[in-house]
Write a protein that holds these residues in place. Structure first.
Motif, mmCIF file in Angstrom:
data_model
loop_
_atom_site.group_PDB
_atom_site.id
_atom_site.type_symbol
_atom_site.label_atom_id
_atom_site.label_comp_id
_atom_site.label_asym_id
_atom_site.label_seq_id
_atom_site.Cartn_x
_atom_site.Cartn_y
_atom_site.Cartn_z
ATOM 1 N N UNK A 1 5.042 12.788 11.006
ATOM 2 C CA UNK A 1 6.237 13.369 11.610
ATOM 3 C C UNK A 1 7.531 13.003 10.881
ATOM 4 N N UNK A 2 7.604 11.786 10.346
ATOM 5 C CA UNK A 2 8.872 11.310 9.778
ATOM 6 C C UNK A 2 8.924 11.379 8.258
ATOM 7 N N UNK A 3 7.815 11.033 7.592
ATOM 8 C CA UNK A 3 7.877 10.886 6.143
ATOM 9 C C UNK A 3 7.325 12.084 5.360
ATOM 10 N N UNK A 4 6.304 12.742 5.878
ATOM 11 C CA UNK A 4 5.734 13.856 5.126
ATOM 12 C C UNK A 4 6.731 14.997 4.913
ATOM 13 N N UNK A 5 7.538 15.370 5.926
ATOM 14 C CA UNK A 5 8.520 16.440 5.673
ATOM 15 C C UNK A 5 9.562 16.083 4.617
ATOM 16 N N UNK A 6 9.723 14.790 4.315
ATOM 17 C CA UNK A 6 10.735 14.350 3.346
ATOM 18 C C UNK A 6 10.116 13.915 2.021
ATOM 19 N N UNK A 7 8.866 14.278 1.797
ATOM 20 C CA UNK A 7 8.162 13.776 0.616
ATOM 21 C C UNK A 7 8.854 14.173 -0.690
ATOM 22 N N UNK A 8 9.461 15.342 -0.729
ATOM 23 C CA UNK A 8 10.129 15.795 -1.951
ATOM 24 C C UNK A 8 11.647 15.728 -1.830
ATOM 25 N N UNK B 1 0.823 -1.205 0.000
ATOM 26 C CA UNK B 1 0.000 0.000 0.000
ATOM 27 C C UNK B 1 0.862 1.261 0.000
ATOM 28 N N UNK B 2 1.854 1.289 0.883
ATOM 29 C CA UNK B 2 2.694 2.481 1.005
ATOM 30 C C UNK B 2 3.547 2.672 -0.243
ATOM 31 N N UNK B 3 4.103 1.576 -0.763
ATOM 32 C CA UNK B 3 4.920 1.705 -1.974
ATOM 33 C C UNK B 3 4.069 2.137 -3.163
ATOM 34 N N UNK B 4 2.872 1.589 -3.252
ATOM 35 C CA UNK B 4 2.010 1.930 -4.379
ATOM 36 C C UNK B 4 1.623 3.394 -4.415
ATOM 37 N N UNK B 5 1.507 4.005 -3.254
ATOM 38 C CA UNK B 5 1.020 5.389 -3.218
ATOM 39 C C UNK B 5 2.149 6.411 -3.070
ATOM 40 N N UNK B 6 3.303 5.976 -2.519
ATOM 41 C CA UNK B 6 4.411 6.905 -2.293
ATOM 42 C C UNK B 6 5.722 6.483 -2.964
ATOM 43 N N UNK B 7 5.809 5.230 -3.398
ATOM 44 C CA UNK B 7 7.078 4.739 -3.909
ATOM 45 C C UNK B 7 8.105 4.601 -2.804
ATOM 46 N N UNK B 8 7.645 4.365 -1.573
ATOM 47 C CA UNK B 8 8.502 4.316 -0.385
ATOM 48 C C UNK B 8 8.482 2.918 0.219
ATOM 49 N N UNK C 1 -8.705 16.033 -4.930
ATOM 50 C CA UNK C 1 -8.496 14.941 -3.981
ATOM 51 C C UNK C 1 -7.513 15.400 -2.905
ATOM 52 N N UNK C 2 -7.856 15.276 -1.624
ATOM 53 C CA UNK C 2 -6.931 15.676 -0.542
ATOM 54 C C UNK C 2 -5.804 14.653 -0.410
ATOM 55 N N UNK C 3 -4.731 14.869 -1.131
ATOM 56 C CA UNK C 3 -3.665 13.861 -1.213
ATOM 57 C C UNK C 3 -3.040 13.569 0.147
ATOM 58 N N UNK C 4 -2.833 14.591 0.964
ATOM 59 C CA UNK C 4 -2.222 14.356 2.273
ATOM 60 C C UNK C 4 -3.088 13.442 3.135
ATOM 61 N N UNK C 5 -4.399 13.669 3.113
ATOM 62 C CA UNK C 5 -5.314 12.836 3.896
ATOM 63 C C UNK C 5 -5.326 11.402 3.369
ATOM 64 N N UNK C 6 -5.315 11.245 2.046
ATOM 65 C CA UNK C 6 -5.326 9.905 1.451
ATOM 66 C C UNK C 6 -4.066 9.141 1.829
ATOM 67 N N UNK C 7 -2.925 9.810 1.772
ATOM 68 C CA UNK C 7 -1.664 9.154 2.121
ATOM 69 C C UNK C 7 -1.648 8.766 3.596
ATOM 70 N N UNK C 8 -2.120 9.661 4.463
ATOM 71 C CA UNK C 8 -2.150 9.349 5.904
ATOM 72 C C UNK C 8 -3.052 8.158 6.191
ATOM 73 N N UNK C 9 -4.227 8.129 5.578
ATOM 74 C CA UNK C 9 -5.151 7.017 5.813
ATOM 75 C C UNK C 9 -4.586 5.715 5.259
ATOM 76 N N UNK C 10 -3.869 5.797 4.145
ATOM 77 C CA UNK C 10 -3.229 4.601 3.585
ATOM 78 C C UNK C 10 -2.198 4.044 4.552
#
Length: 304
Positions: free
Chosen positions: A89-96, A27-34, A195-204
């Motif tokens: 706290x850990x991944x969103x600040x490093x998204x780019x 799920x996480x890799x599919x949506x963030x490549x992480x 689409x609220x991308x931040x909310x979708x990623x957090x829920x994922x």
């Protein structure tokens, strides 16, 4: 024949646990490549949340299926909250940021959870309470002997399948699932579509963490010894299973996990338990050499 069936049942039970953890990676890799290498430690936290929940409500004093469901629900909610905090706290600040930065952060979060677990829960192993013991114990007579099936393994397998089907339904049949698939295709385009991308990623992240938490409780039922480092090897094996099936592909993660679980069980049953862990890494090397995209993965083209 009976021995083969016994190993088959054990392998499916192991594989279903790997699948719940592997789905979080997918799920996480599919949506963030992480690759979230801290995911195995979420599984560990799920086991301990279940342990203290069962102790608090005294579920281990007598067998209770309701107690199992409550423990499972609390562990899933607790690990979902941890997953939310981890992403925020850990991944969103490093998204780019460069991918190597995110990878190092994932390893750091994993180590933080492991040693925090040792401080909070103690380094000594704990034994998961017997929350639920099925009163029925199926037996199969014939074929030159008698096959005794561990009913608890059947319960674990059925609950795992239900959770996997629920995830499949959410991703492919709901509005939120469409939003998830849109974000996995392109964050920018999904955002432009409202689409609220931040909310979708957090829920994922929360969904993947909840599945890992459920796996921790289910493992505690069948293999009751838990400790703060219990998530290291299952986390790595679940990652290998996700790569085997095609990371980012939900059915692939399930199939890869079942293949890994069955392969390990048959290796232990018919050869030697010494090579159990080596098998998973051997499969990883083989897949990367022959079909790097995995069994169900597809090649992607990037324009430079």
């Amino acid at each position: 024949m009976l021995e083969f069936l016994q190993h088959l049942i054990n392998g499916l039970s192991y594989g279903s646990i790997y699948a719940l953890i592997a789905l979080g990676y997918t799920l996480v890799f599919g949506i963030l490549g992480l690759i979230n290498f801290a995911h195995g430690d979420i599984y560990m936290l799920g086991a301990f949340i279940g342990f203290y929940t069962a102790k608090h409500f005294h579920f281990g004093t007598e067998s209770s299926f309701l107690g199992l469901l409550i423990t499972l629900a609390v562990a899933m909610v607790g690990t979902a909250m941890v997953g939310f905090c981890m992403e925020r706290l850990a991944y969103r600040p490093l998204r780019h940021a460069p991918r190597i930065n995110v990878l190092i952060t994932a390893v750091g979060v994993s180590l933080f959870l492991q040693f925090s677990g040792q401080l909070l829960f103690g380094a000594d192993p704990k034994f998961f309470p017997e929350i639920y013991t099925p009163s029925w114990q199926p037996k199969l007579d014939g074929l030159g002997g008698e096959l005794k099936v561990n009913a608890l393994q059947g319960v674990v397998f059925i609950i795992s399948i239900i959770l996997m089907l629920a995830l499949q339904w959410i991703v492919f049949k709901t509005r939120f699932g469409r939003a998830m698939r849109a974000v996995s295709f392109s964050h920018e385009v999904a955002s432009l579509m409202g689409i609220p991308t931040n909310a979708v990623i957090s829920i994922t992240f929360m969904m993947g963490s909840a599945l890992a938490g459920a796996a921790g409780v289910l493992v505690g039922l069948v293999y009751p010894k838990i400790d703060p480092l219990m998530g290291v090897m299952p986390g790595l094996k679940a990652f290998i299973a996700a790569v085997l099936g095609g990371i980012g592909n939900i059915p692939g993660a399930v199939v890869g996990s079942l293949i890994l679980g069955l392969s390990e069980e048959f290796l232990v049953g018919y050869w030697s338990s010494s090579y159990r862990d080596a098998l998973a890494f051997g499969l990883l090397i083989l897949v990367l050499l022959i079909k790097p995209t995995g069994l169900f993965g597809s090649k992607s083209v990037e324009k430079l």
